[in-house]
Design a protein around this motif. Sequence first.
Motif, PDB file in Angstrom:
ATOM      1  N   ILE A  87      -6.993  18.604 -28.466  1.00 55.99           N
ATOM      2  CA  ILE A  87      -8.404  18.863 -28.170  1.00 55.99           C
ATOM      3  C   ILE A  87      -8.533  20.248 -27.533  1.00 55.99           C
ATOM      4  O   ILE A  87      -7.561  20.808 -27.033  1.00 55.99           O
ATOM      5  CB  ILE A  87      -9.011  17.819 -27.206  1.00 55.99           C
ATOM      6  N   LYS A 107     -10.645  22.427 -24.522  1.00 54.40           N
ATOM      7  CA  LYS A 107     -11.419  22.279 -23.290  1.00 54.40           C
ATOM      8  C   LYS A 107     -12.080  23.624 -22.995  1.00 54.40           C
ATOM      9  O   LYS A 107     -11.390  24.612 -22.754  1.00 54.40           O
ATOM     10  CB  LYS A 107     -10.535  21.854 -22.130  1.00 54.40           C
ATOM     11  N   ILE A 111     -12.559  18.927 -17.517  1.00 51.61           N
ATOM     12  CA  ILE A 111     -13.801  18.176 -17.625  1.00 51.61           C
ATOM     13  C   ILE A 111     -14.357  17.865 -16.246  1.00 51.61           C
ATOM     14  O   ILE A 111     -15.569  17.917 -16.012  1.00 51.61           O
ATOM     15  CB  ILE A 111     -13.573  16.861 -18.405  1.00 51.61           C
ATOM     16  N   ARG A 168     -16.219  21.163 -21.159  1.00 51.56           N
ATOM     17  CA  ARG A 168     -16.584  20.227 -22.223  1.00 51.56           C
ATOM     18  C   ARG A 168     -15.536  20.231 -23.331  1.00 51.56           C
ATOM     19  O   ARG A 168     -14.785  21.197 -23.496  1.00 51.56           O
ATOM     20  CB  ARG A 168     -17.961  20.552 -22.801  1.00 51.56           C
ATOM     21  N   ILE A 169     -15.525  19.146 -24.088  1.00 50.08           N
ATOM     22  CA  ILE A 169     -14.549  18.954 -25.152  1.00 50.08           C
ATOM     23  C   ILE A 169     -15.109  19.463 -26.480  1.00 50.08           C
ATOM     24  O   ILE A 169     -16.240  19.164 -26.844  1.00 50.08           O
ATOM     25  CB  ILE A 169     -14.186  17.459 -25.287  1.00 50.08           C
ATOM     26  N   SER A 185     -13.567  20.155 -30.636  1.00 51.62           N
ATOM     27  CA  SER A 185     -12.421  19.907 -31.508  1.00 51.62           C
ATOM     28  C   SER A 185     -11.626  21.195 -31.744  1.00 51.62           C
ATOM     29  O   SER A 185     -12.181  22.306 -31.739  1.00 51.62           O
ATOM     30  CB  SER A 185     -12.860  19.324 -32.850  1.00 51.62           C
ATOM     31  N   TYR A 224      -8.922   9.513 -21.856  1.00 56.79           N
ATOM     32  CA  TYR A 224     -10.306   9.277 -22.281  1.00 56.79           C
ATOM     33  C   TYR A 224     -10.922  10.490 -22.969  1.00 56.79           C
ATOM     34  O   TYR A 224     -11.850  10.345 -23.781  1.00 56.79           O
ATOM     35  CB  TYR A 224     -11.160   8.890 -21.079  1.00 56.79           C
ATOM     36  N   VAL A 225     -10.424  11.700 -22.669  1.00 61.28           N
ATOM     37  CA  VAL A 225     -11.029  12.906 -23.245  1.00 61.28           C
ATOM     38  C   VAL A 225     -10.948  12.912 -24.769  1.00 61.28           C
ATOM     39  O   VAL A 225     -11.790  13.511 -25.448  1.00 61.28           O
ATOM     40  CB  VAL A 225     -10.370  14.184 -22.681  1.00 61.28           C
ATOM     41  N   TYR A 237     -13.884  11.787 -27.040  1.00 57.34           N
ATOM     42  CA  TYR A 237     -15.001  12.666 -27.387  1.00 57.34           C
ATOM     43  C   TYR A 237     -14.871  13.235 -28.797  1.00 57.34           C
ATOM     44  O   TYR A 237     -15.826  13.801 -29.330  1.00 57.34           O
ATOM     45  CB  TYR A 237     -15.079  13.836 -26.403  1.00 57.34           C
ATOM     46  N   LYS A 282     -12.503   8.981 -34.319  1.00 50.20           N
ATOM     47  CA  LYS A 282     -12.176   7.962 -33.324  1.00 50.20           C
ATOM     48  C   LYS A 282     -10.811   7.318 -33.557  1.00 50.20           C
ATOM     49  O   LYS A 282     -10.271   6.668 -32.663  1.00 50.20           O
ATOM     50  CB  LYS A 282     -13.259   6.876 -33.308  1.00 50.20           C
ATOM     51  N   TYR A 319      -8.193   8.509 -30.963  1.00 49.04           N
ATOM     52  CA  TYR A 319      -8.265   7.849 -29.663  1.00 49.04           C
ATOM     53  C   TYR A 319      -7.729   6.424 -29.743  1.00 49.04           C
ATOM     54  O   TYR A 319      -7.051   5.953 -28.817  1.00 49.04           O
ATOM     55  CB  TYR A 319      -9.709   7.857 -29.168  1.00 49.04           C
TER      56      TYR A 319
END
Length: 273
Positions: free
Chosen positions: A152, A154, A165, A170-171, A173, A239-240, A243, A247, A250
């Motif tokens: 990811i 940041k 975060i 913010r996240i 791609s 958890y980041v 975002y 999905k 994750y």
Amino acid sequence: MSIQKVSSKWKKMKILLKDKYIAPYNPETRKYSLTALEQMCQIYRTVYVKPEQGTHGKGIMRIERTSEATDHTDEPSSKDVPNALYKLHYVKKKELYYSIADLHKAILKRTRGKSYLVQRGIPLLKYQQRPFDLRVMVQRNLSGNWEATGIIGKVAAKGKIITNINGGGRIVSFEQLMMPYLTKAQTAKLKKELFVLGVRTAKCMEKTYPRIKEIGLDIALDGQIKPWILEVNTSPGLYVFGYLPDKSIYRKIKKYAIAYGRLKPAPKSKSTK
């Protein structure tokens, strides 16, 4: 058996420097002292001072050398005020200093006797005029082997020097961040390089800390798109990755984390008669 965590950034850095493949990805880092600060500021225009142990970017300071003056002990005269030699930036504050001694005193007030490091500053690439870095997630998979499971970006909040975060970042791609800089093929090649680096780093860390189950690599990209390892986290936030638009990434990360005991499985819903 509990999951092993390593809090000392200095210990982790020394381990990585022993690996000939990983070592070139590490920016020069020293234990903080007045001598180390002065020497690093002479070599690099920007350096970061960061706590040896800490999370979420707390306590990180950035120092920019603003003048090429040879005498670092010069103080501003009452008539001709010279340019400040150093700019200290932390949180959203900026302070100017005319000598390395005064800069050191200001830093000591913030470190409060705790162990800190001074690290070469890497000029981060920017997304929409704001600096960003990357997080590469590496985990033990269901077979017990190391696998890079996600990446990811940041992006720092306005006026901030950290991308976390928790600090307002913010996240975004990885693919979106790379669009202004690389073609799709080049982006895929870089992603593969970072995944290989992540797995190699995990295996390197494992030799000293055999009970680690996951690592998160914080990676900076400079103007030449060269990756630099800023930090290796042995208890990275999961958890980041939720975002991300995809999905499935994750879900895999959580699945592996449940398998090696980082997360608890979701309770099964009771069937109603």
